[in-house]
Design a protein around this motif. Structure first.
Motif, PDB file in Angstrom:
ATOM      1  N   GLN A  32       0.824  -1.209   0.000  1.00 26.30           N
ATOM      2  CA  GLN A  32       0.000   0.000   0.000  1.00 26.30           C
ATOM      3  C   GLN A  32       0.861   1.264   0.000  1.00 26.30           C
ATOM      4  O   GLN A  32       0.515   2.253  -0.664  1.00 26.30           O
ATOM      5  CB  GLN A  32      -0.941  -0.003   1.207  1.00 26.30           C
ATOM      6  CG  GLN A  32      -1.979  -1.125   1.207  1.00 26.30           C
ATOM      7  CD  GLN A  32      -3.051  -0.939   0.140  1.00 26.30           C
ATOM      8  OE1 GLN A  32      -2.762  -0.976  -1.053  1.00 26.30           O
ATOM      9  NE2 GLN A  32      -4.277  -0.758   0.571  1.00 26.30           N
ATOM     10  N   GLU A  33       1.953   1.241   0.718  1.00 25.98           N
ATOM     11  CA  GLU A  33       2.839   2.407   0.709  1.00 25.98           C
ATOM     12  C   GLU A  33       3.480   2.581  -0.672  1.00 25.98           C
ATOM     13  O   GLU A  33       3.622   3.704  -1.170  1.00 25.98           O
ATOM     14  CB  GLU A  33       3.913   2.261   1.791  1.00 25.98           C
ATOM     15  CG  GLU A  33       3.364   2.261   3.208  1.00 25.98           C
ATOM     16  CD  GLU A  33       2.541   3.502   3.529  1.00 25.98           C
ATOM     17  OE1 GLU A  33       2.871   4.599   3.020  1.00 25.98           O
ATOM     18  OE2 GLU A  33       1.550   3.382   4.283  1.00 25.98           O
ATOM     19  N   TYR A  36       0.746   3.960  -2.900  1.00 29.82           N
ATOM     20  CA  TYR A  36       0.497   5.367  -2.558  1.00 29.82           C
ATOM     21  C   TYR A  36       1.500   6.265  -3.278  1.00 29.82           C
ATOM     22  O   TYR A  36       1.124   7.291  -3.876  1.00 29.82           O
ATOM     23  CB  TYR A  36       0.608   5.535  -1.048  1.00 29.82           C
ATOM     24  CG  TYR A  36       0.300   6.918  -0.532  1.00 29.82           C
ATOM     25  CD1 TYR A  36      -0.977   7.259  -0.111  1.00 29.82           C
ATOM     26  CD2 TYR A  36       1.299   7.891  -0.441  1.00 29.82           C
ATOM     27  CE1 TYR A  36      -1.260   8.530   0.379  1.00 29.82           C
ATOM     28  CE2 TYR A  36       1.028   9.154   0.041  1.00 29.82           C
ATOM     29  CZ  TYR A  36      -0.253   9.470   0.454  1.00 29.82           C
ATOM     30  OH  TYR A  36      -0.529  10.733   0.931  1.00 29.82           O
ATOM     31  N   THR A  46      -3.784  12.008  -3.283  1.00 24.56           N
ATOM     32  CA  THR A  46      -3.759  10.740  -2.565  1.00 24.56           C
ATOM     33  C   THR A  46      -4.397  10.829  -1.183  1.00 24.56           C
ATOM     34  O   THR A  46      -4.377  11.867  -0.520  1.00 24.56           O
ATOM     35  CB  THR A  46      -2.311  10.241  -2.429  1.00 24.56           C
ATOM     36  OG1 THR A  46      -1.477  11.315  -1.988  1.00 24.56           O
ATOM     37  CG2 THR A  46      -1.797   9.720  -3.761  1.00 24.56           C
ATOM     38  N   TYR A  47      -4.952   9.680  -0.760  1.00 26.31           N
ATOM     39  CA  TYR A  47      -5.604   9.537   0.542  1.00 26.31           C
ATOM     40  C   TYR A  47      -5.166   8.220   1.162  1.00 26.31           C
ATOM     41  O   TYR A  47      -4.838   7.259   0.469  1.00 26.31           O
ATOM     42  CB  TYR A  47      -7.133   9.546   0.391  1.00 26.31           C
ATOM     43  CG  TYR A  47      -7.701  10.854  -0.099  1.00 26.31           C
ATOM     44  CD1 TYR A  47      -8.220  11.783   0.800  1.00 26.31           C
ATOM     45  CD2 TYR A  47      -7.712  11.163  -1.461  1.00 26.31           C
ATOM     46  CE1 TYR A  47      -8.744  12.994   0.364  1.00 26.31           C
ATOM     47  CE2 TYR A  47      -8.223  12.372  -1.918  1.00 26.31           C
ATOM     48  CZ  TYR A  47      -8.739  13.283  -0.993  1.00 26.31           C
ATOM     49  OH  TYR A  47      -9.246  14.481  -1.432  1.00 26.31           O
ATOM     50  N   ARG A  48      -5.179   8.193   2.480  1.00 31.80           N
ATOM     51  CA  ARG A  48      -4.825   6.985   3.230  1.00 31.80           C
ATOM     52  C   ARG A  48      -5.729   6.900   4.466  1.00 31.80           C
ATOM     53  O   ARG A  48      -5.995   7.910   5.104  1.00 31.80           O
ATOM     54  CB  ARG A  48      -3.358   7.049   3.660  1.00 31.80           C
ATOM     55  CG  ARG A  48      -2.873   5.848   4.438  1.00 31.80           C
ATOM     56  CD  ARG A  48      -1.508   6.102   5.080  1.00 31.80           C
ATOM     57  NE  ARG A  48      -0.402   6.074   4.118  1.00 31.80           N
ATOM     58  CZ  ARG A  48       0.297   7.136   3.748  1.00 31.80           C
ATOM     59  NH1 ARG A  48      -0.012   8.342   4.250  1.00 31.80           N
ATOM     60  NH2 ARG A  48       1.296   7.027   2.899  1.00 31.80           N
ATOM     61  N   TRP A  49      -6.220   5.698   4.794  1.00 33.91           N
ATOM     62  CA  TRP A  49      -7.020   5.534   6.004  1.00 33.91           C
ATOM     63  C   TRP A  49      -6.842   4.135   6.572  1.00 33.91           C
ATOM     64  O   TRP A  49      -6.479   3.201   5.860  1.00 33.91           O
ATOM     65  CB  TRP A  49      -8.505   5.809   5.750  1.00 33.91           C
ATOM     66  CG  TRP A  49      -9.219   4.825   4.870  1.00 33.91           C
ATOM     67  CD1 TRP A  49      -9.936   3.729   5.248  1.00 33.91           C
ATOM     68  CD2 TRP A  49      -9.272   4.848   3.424  1.00 33.91           C
ATOM     69  NE1 TRP A  49     -10.440   3.080   4.145  1.00 33.91           N
ATOM     70  CE2 TRP A  49     -10.053   3.747   3.028  1.00 33.91           C
ATOM     71  CE3 TRP A  49      -8.740   5.706   2.444  1.00 33.91           C
ATOM     72  CZ2 TRP A  49     -10.313   3.458   1.687  1.00 33.91           C
ATOM     73  CZ3 TRP A  49      -8.998   5.426   1.109  1.00 33.91           C
ATOM     74  CH2 TRP A  49      -9.782   4.317   0.739  1.00 33.91           C
ATOM     75  N   GLU A  50      -7.060   4.017   7.879  1.00 33.10           N
ATOM     76  CA  GLU A  50      -7.100   2.724   8.554  1.00 33.10           C
ATOM     77  C   GLU A  50      -8.459   2.583   9.237  1.00 33.10           C
ATOM     78  O   GLU A  50      -9.023   3.555   9.733  1.00 33.10           O
ATOM     79  CB  GLU A  50      -5.979   2.584   9.583  1.00 33.10           C
ATOM     80  CG  GLU A  50      -4.602   2.390   8.963  1.00 33.10           C
ATOM     81  CD  GLU A  50      -3.556   1.951   9.970  1.00 33.10           C
ATOM     82  OE1 GLU A  50      -3.915   1.656  11.134  1.00 33.10           O
ATOM     83  OE2 GLU A  50      -2.365   1.914   9.602  1.00 33.10           O
ATOM     84  N   PRO A  75      -3.330  -0.229   6.181  1.00 31.99           N
ATOM     85  CA  PRO A  75      -3.877   0.956   5.513  1.00 31.99           C
ATOM     86  C   PRO A  75      -4.569   0.616   4.199  1.00 31.99           C
ATOM     87  O   PRO A  75      -4.217  -0.340   3.508  1.00 31.99           O
ATOM     88  CB  PRO A  75      -2.630   1.806   5.257  1.00 31.99           C
ATOM     89  CG  PRO A  75      -1.530   0.804   5.122  1.00 31.99           C
ATOM     90  CD  PRO A  75      -1.863  -0.294   6.087  1.00 31.99           C
ATOM     91  N   SER A  76      -5.579   1.404   3.887  1.00 34.44           N
ATOM     92  CA  SER A  76      -6.151   1.449   2.545  1.00 34.44           C
ATOM     93  C   SER A  76      -5.749   2.778   1.932  1.00 34.44           C
ATOM     94  O   SER A  76      -5.575   3.774   2.652  1.00 34.44           O
ATOM     95  CB  SER A  76      -7.671   1.325   2.595  1.00 34.44           C
ATOM     96  OG  SER A  76      -8.060   0.050   3.080  1.00 34.44           O
ATOM     97  N   VAL A  77      -5.546   2.798   0.619  1.00 32.48           N
ATOM     98  CA  VAL A  77      -5.089   4.020  -0.033  1.00 32.48           C
ATOM     99  C   VAL A  77      -5.949   4.287  -1.262  1.00 32.48           C
ATOM    100  O   VAL A  77      -6.601   3.392  -1.801  1.00 32.48           O
ATOM    101  CB  VAL A  77      -3.599   3.933  -0.443  1.00 32.48           C
ATOM    102  CG1 VAL A  77      -2.727   3.671   0.775  1.00 32.48           C
ATOM    103  CG2 VAL A  77      -3.370   2.863  -1.493  1.00 32.48           C
TER     104      VAL A  77
END
Length: 416
Positions: A32-33, A36, A46-50, A75-77
């Motif tokens: 995911q990184e 991203y 870009t967005y990132r969330w857990e 994480p989801s991206v």
């Protein structure tokens, strides 16, 4: 095919690299990184969330105890591309999950070392669903490179934990990670490039039986759990057949068993020289679109009760029959939703037969978006018959066709 001419080489490299990440449950973060950074370098916002385990515990799909839901460092991206006046147009989500099931045995090579041969890519996740995710990324890029007079947004999501109930997608549906609303979504699961508008739900239950042990030499003094389990298994198979006749749905007539019951794990006994006095079995029960998990659960509990009532020993030691793991609610949208019509129009434009919407006997992240009021259709390259299998493979030509079709579907949806 303009898409293939423009992106084939770069898409191959992207899919190859993505399949090298061992993104089994809890190990999604490195991929995911990487993704991203790729999205950011390609010009996406870009967005990132857990996910929050406490929030998911209140959702019917997940266990009630937050401690049973693994969300940390998963994480989801997402990346967003805007066109024209984005507020004047629609927002379409192109979604894929990055996690994969463990590879298991039966591979001819290392599962996370992609192999290319005879126009196919072989790797864990090639079909389910890293190539689908790759087509989402490159379809958005292709549309951005050729878009004219379009208003709106494309969101490309790579979510974690789909195989464990949709951790990243559920979080995105429950707590919108974007500063804008979403109008529709396409989830690029392996559907053989056909639109799927209905997904089946599933109920996960654990059955525990208690018998009475005895020495094998005098087993007639014991009470074995094995014949009792077999009676329960047959009773559930009978109910499966009855439900197949009674619970109809036009999108599921092609399946020989539309609402399958599967005892996927059974463990019994303690020792070869003793009568088996305990048994644990785990069963997955199909739930039709239009039903609820709770309704189907009651049917099977009643059938189990009928078996118990016919056996005085079971009545004296009633079986435990409890939920475990993740529950999948079924989901369905209307065939005339604009996003479905956009996919069918795109299929015709790219040389695919614009088939009527299909039903699937598996669950998908689409249910979370549908529950949140976001019409969602499944459409992607590859076959579900390759998913979770050893030597998982996908035809590369189909990946390119899916990329072209997703591009045209997005164009059609935003232009409407």
């Amino acid at each position: 095919m303009e898409f293939a001419t423009t992106w084939d080489e770069e898409l191959r490299s992207f899919a190859d690299e993505l399949c090298r990440f061992e993104t089994t449950a809890g190990n999604e973060a490195p991929a995911q990184e990487w993704l991203y950074d790729v999205l950011e370098d390609a010009g996406f916002e870009t967005y990132r969330w857990e996910a929050d385990a406490g929030t998911l515990a209140e959702h019917p799909s997940f266990p009630d105890d937050p401690a049973e839901i693994e969300t940390a460092n998963r994480p989801s991206v997402a990346g967003v591309l805007e066109f024209g006046d984005p507020e004047a147009g629609r927002t379409l989500v192109l979604n894929g999950h990055v996690d994969v099931v463990p590879p298991g045995t039966g591979w001819n090579g290392a599962p996370f070392e992609p192999r290319w041969a005879d126009g196919e890519l072989t790797a864990r996740g090639a079909a389910d669903m890293k190539c689908g995710l790759a087509t989402c990324v490159f379809a958005a890029r292709h549309l951005a490179s050729s878009a004219q007079s379009l208003d709106g947004r494309i969101v490309v999501e790579s979510v974690a934990g789909e195989e464990e109930g949709g951790i990243g997608a559920a979080a995105a549906a429950l707590e919108n990670p974007y500063p804008f609303s979403r109008d529709a979504a396409i989830v690029a699961e392996p559907t053989d490039c056909r639109p799927v508008t209905a997904t089946e739900g599933s109920l996960m239950k654990r059955l525990r039986l208690e018998g009475r042990s005895a020495h094998a030499a005098t087993r007639w003094h014991g009470e074995s759990v094995l014949p009792r389990f077999e009676r329960i298994r047959r009773a559930f198979e009978d109910l499966e057949a009855e439900r197949g006749e009674r619970v109809g749905h036009p999108l599921y007539e092609e399946f020989p068993i539309p609402w399958p019951v599967c005892f996927g794990r059974v463990e019994a006994g303690r020792w070869a020289s003793s009568v088996a006095d305990e048994l644990t079995a785990e069963v997955r029960i199909g739930v039709a679109p239009g039903e609820t998990v709770a309704e189907v659960e009651r049917e099977f509990e009643e059938r189990l009760g009928g078996v118990v009532a016919e056996d005085p020993f079971l009545e004296s030691r009633p079986p435990e029959f409890e939920r475990f793991s993740i529950q999948f609610e079924p989901a369905e949208i209307e065939a005339d939703e604009p996003v479905v019509r956009a996919v069918q129009s795109a299929m015709e434009a790219t040389g695919l037969e614009p088939t009527a919407p299909q039903g699937a006997t598996y669950g998908a992240d689409s249910r979370h978006y549908v529950r949140a009021g976001i019409p969602t259709v499944l459409f992607g390259p590859g076959s579900i018959e390759q998913a979770h299998f050893p030597e998982e493979s996908i035809e590369w030509e189909e990946v390119l066709t899916a990329g072209e079709t997703l591009t045209e579907a997005a164009r059609s949806y935003l232009a409407a």
